[in-house]
Scaffold this motif. Structure first.
Motif, short mmCIF file in Angstrom:
data_model
loop_
_atom_site.label_atom_id
_atom_site.label_comp_id
_atom_site.label_asym_id
_atom_site.label_seq_id
_atom_site.Cartn_x
_atom_site.Cartn_y
_atom_site.Cartn_z
N PHE A 30 0.79 -1.22 0.00
CA PHE A 30 0.00 0.00 0.00
C PHE A 30 0.83 1.28 0.00
O PHE A 30 0.28 2.35 -0.25
CB PHE A 30 -0.93 0.01 1.22
N THR A 31 2.11 1.20 0.32
CA THR A 31 2.94 2.40 0.35
C THR A 31 3.89 2.47 -0.84
O THR A 31 4.03 3.52 -1.48
CB THR A 31 3.76 2.46 1.66
N ARG A 32 4.54 1.36 -1.13
CA ARG A 32 5.51 1.34 -2.23
C ARG A 32 4.90 0.87 -3.55
O ARG A 32 5.61 0.76 -4.55
CB ARG A 32 6.68 0.44 -1.86
N ASN A 33 3.61 0.55 -3.52
CA ASN A 33 2.90 0.15 -4.74
C ASN A 33 3.56 -1.04 -5.43
O ASN A 33 3.76 -1.05 -6.65
CB ASN A 33 2.81 1.34 -5.71
N GLN A 34 3.93 -2.03 -4.64
CA GLN A 34 4.48 -3.28 -5.14
C GLN A 34 3.56 -4.42 -4.69
O GLN A 34 3.91 -5.24 -3.86
CB GLN A 34 5.90 -3.50 -4.62
N MET A 35 2.36 -4.41 -5.25
CA MET A 35 1.34 -5.35 -4.79
C MET A 35 1.76 -6.80 -4.98
O MET A 35 1.47 -7.65 -4.13
CB MET A 35 0.02 -5.09 -5.52
N GLY A 36 2.43 -7.11 -6.06
CA GLY A 36 2.85 -8.48 -6.31
C GLY A 36 3.84 -8.97 -5.26
O GLY A 36 3.72 -10.09 -4.75
N VAL A 37 4.83 -8.14 -4.92
CA VAL A 37 5.80 -8.50 -3.88
C VAL A 37 5.12 -8.61 -2.53
O VAL A 37 5.41 -9.52 -1.74
CB VAL A 37 6.95 -7.47 -3.86
N GLY A 38 4.21 -7.66 -2.23
CA GLY A 38 3.49 -7.73 -0.96
C GLY A 38 2.64 -8.99 -0.85
O GLY A 38 2.58 -9.62 0.20
N ALA A 39 1.99 -9.37 -1.96
CA ALA A 39 1.20 -10.60 -1.96
C ALA A 39 2.09 -11.82 -1.76
O ALA A 39 1.72 -12.77 -1.06
CB ALA A 39 0.42 -10.72 -3.25
N ALA A 40 3.29 -11.79 -2.35
CA ALA A 40 4.23 -12.91 -2.17
C ALA A 40 4.64 -13.04 -0.72
O ALA A 40 4.72 -14.15 -0.18
CB ALA A 40 5.45 -12.71 -3.06
N SER A 41 4.90 -11.91 -0.05
CA SER A 41 5.25 -11.97 1.37
C SER A 41 4.09 -12.48 2.20
O SER A 41 4.29 -13.22 3.18
CB SER A 41 5.69 -10.59 1.86
N ALA A 42 2.86 -12.12 1.84
CA ALA A 42 1.68 -12.61 2.55
C ALA A 42 1.54 -14.12 2.39
O ALA A 42 1.19 -14.84 3.35
CB ALA A 42 0.42 -11.91 2.05
N VAL A 43 1.83 -14.63 1.20
CA VAL A 43 1.76 -16.08 0.97
C VAL A 43 2.81 -16.81 1.79
O VAL A 43 2.56 -17.87 2.36
CB VAL A 43 1.92 -16.38 -0.53
N ILE A 44 4.02 -16.23 1.88
CA ILE A 44 5.07 -16.85 2.69
C ILE A 44 4.65 -16.90 4.15
O ILE A 44 4.86 -17.91 4.84
CB ILE A 44 6.38 -16.06 2.54
N MET A 45 4.04 -15.81 4.65
CA MET A 45 3.54 -15.80 6.03
C MET A 45 2.48 -16.87 6.23
O MET A 45 2.47 -17.58 7.25
CB MET A 45 2.99 -14.43 6.38
N LEU A 46 1.57 -17.00 5.26
CA LEU A 46 0.52 -18.01 5.35
C LEU A 46 1.10 -19.41 5.39
O LEU A 46 0.67 -20.26 6.18
CB LEU A 46 -0.44 -17.86 4.18
N MET A 47 2.09 -19.65 4.54
CA MET A 47 2.73 -20.98 4.50
C MET A 47 3.45 -21.28 5.82
O MET A 47 3.45 -22.42 6.29
CB MET A 47 3.71 -21.04 3.33
N THR A 48 4.05 -20.25 6.44
CA THR A 48 4.72 -20.44 7.72
C THR A 48 3.73 -20.80 8.81
O THR A 48 3.96 -21.72 9.61
CB THR A 48 5.50 -19.17 8.10
N VAL A 49 2.61 -20.06 8.85
CA VAL A 49 1.57 -20.37 9.84
C VAL A 49 1.01 -21.77 9.61
O VAL A 49 0.80 -22.54 10.56
CB VAL A 49 0.45 -19.31 9.79
N ALA A 50 0.77 -22.12 8.34
CA ALA A 50 0.24 -23.45 8.02
C ALA A 50 1.22 -24.54 8.41
O ALA A 50 0.80 -25.62 8.89
CB ALA A 50 -0.09 -23.54 6.54
N ALA A 51 2.53 -24.28 8.24
CA ALA A 51 3.53 -25.28 8.61
C ALA A 51 3.54 -25.54 10.11
O ALA A 51 3.98 -26.61 10.56
CB ALA A 51 4.91 -24.82 8.15
#
Length: 297
Positions: A258-279
């Motif tokens: 939302f600040t640096r306008n890099q939605m794809g990279v931000g979404a990738a970091s969100a997916v990594i967080m989700l995978m960590t929680v799921a693990a």
């Protein structure tokens, strides 16, 4: 015919009552998880894009120094947060398990911080730790002019201020979990150990604490999940600073989306967080279901 309709209605009524909630969860939880995963593989910047680029966003993510800093801070924060909460919660639970006087008053005092939101906790601790208005200022007013406590302003120590605030909020909850586990231990086992001459130290070390293994596991899962998704506490307490000294993956994800306008990279970091929680959560749920199935058999 009427009996059949009545039975059918009794079976379907709970499903009909739950269906709106299930539909909302399906769309706004799992649907957006799928959509975020899709965005992580697109060339999305300020707005969503349909140009697929595969795993390029993940490669860019792990080449960013800020992401590595966020992971390092998460390791420090998460490790200390879980360790201190577990040790302090177990210690407080053992104290309360001694049937001390005033337990009914002390227990809510320990549990009260968990009833406060992380925003309130972060704001309160920000005021308390601020050298201009908090602890250092009060000590100077009392005459201790040489007293200094500027951890929240120093890049090397600010992350430990986050640990302090998070432990203050969550240790009471962990204490309640351990206290429930202690109260569930069969007293006959403890009496048998006392008859055999076991000291309190050896009784807790060899009998009580090993029997609390499920509580340790549950506490670890809950605390690890809370540490990984920590956002509001960081924003309220340090806003990720000073500099980026307290940036965590959650704040990284928000800033890049939302600040640096890099939605794809931000979404990738969100997916990594989700995978960590799921693990962390999926093996725990699997072990719980396996134990219940074993008990039934």
């Amino acid at each position: 015919m009427q009996n059949y309709q009545r039975d059918w209605l009794q079976r379907m009524l709970p499903r009909l009552a739950l269906s709106p909630s299930l539909a909302v969860i399906l769309v706004f939880v799992y649907g957006f998880i799928v959509y975020t995963s899709y965005l992580s593989s697109t060339n999305s910047k300020m707005f969503a894009s349909t140009d697929l680029i595969g795993l390029e966003n993940y490669v860019r993510l792990f080449n960013l120094p800020n992401w590595h800093l966020a992971l390092k801070n998460l390791g420090i924060f998460g490790g200390l947060y879980i360790l201190i909460c577990v040790c302090l919660g177990l210690f407080l639970a053992i104290l309360l398990d001694q049937k001390i006087r005033g337990e009914g008053l002390i227990r809510p005092v320990y549990l009260y911080p968990m009833a406060v939101s992380f925003i309130v906790t972060g704001t309160a601790w920000k005021w308390f730790l601020d050298p201009g208005i908090g602890l250092e200022h009060v000590m100077h007013l009392w005459g201790w002019d040489s007293f200094t406590f500027r951890w929240i302003k120093e890049t090397n120590t600010a992350i430990y201020c986050v640990v302090i605030a998070a432990v203050w909020q969550s240790s009471g909850f962990v204490m309640a979990m351990f206290l429930a586990g202690l109260r569930g231990i069969d007293n006959e086992v403890l009496k048998a150990a006392q008859v055999d001459g076991a000291s309190p130290y050896h009784m807790y070390r060899r009998i009580v604490i090993p029997m609390l293994r499920p509580v340790f596991l549950s506490a670890f899962v809950v605390l690890a999940h809370m540490a990984i998704k920590s956002y509001d506490l960081i924003i309220a307490l340090t806003n990720g600073g000073p500099g980026r000294a307290t940036e965590l993956p959650a704040t990284f994800m928000y800033s890049y989306t939302f600040t640096r306008n890099q939605m794809g990279v931000g979404a990738a970091s969100a997916v990594i967080m989700l995978m960590t929680v799921a693990a962390i959560i999926v093996p725990y749920l699997y072990s719980e279901l396996r134990e219940r199935q074993h008990e039934r058999n």
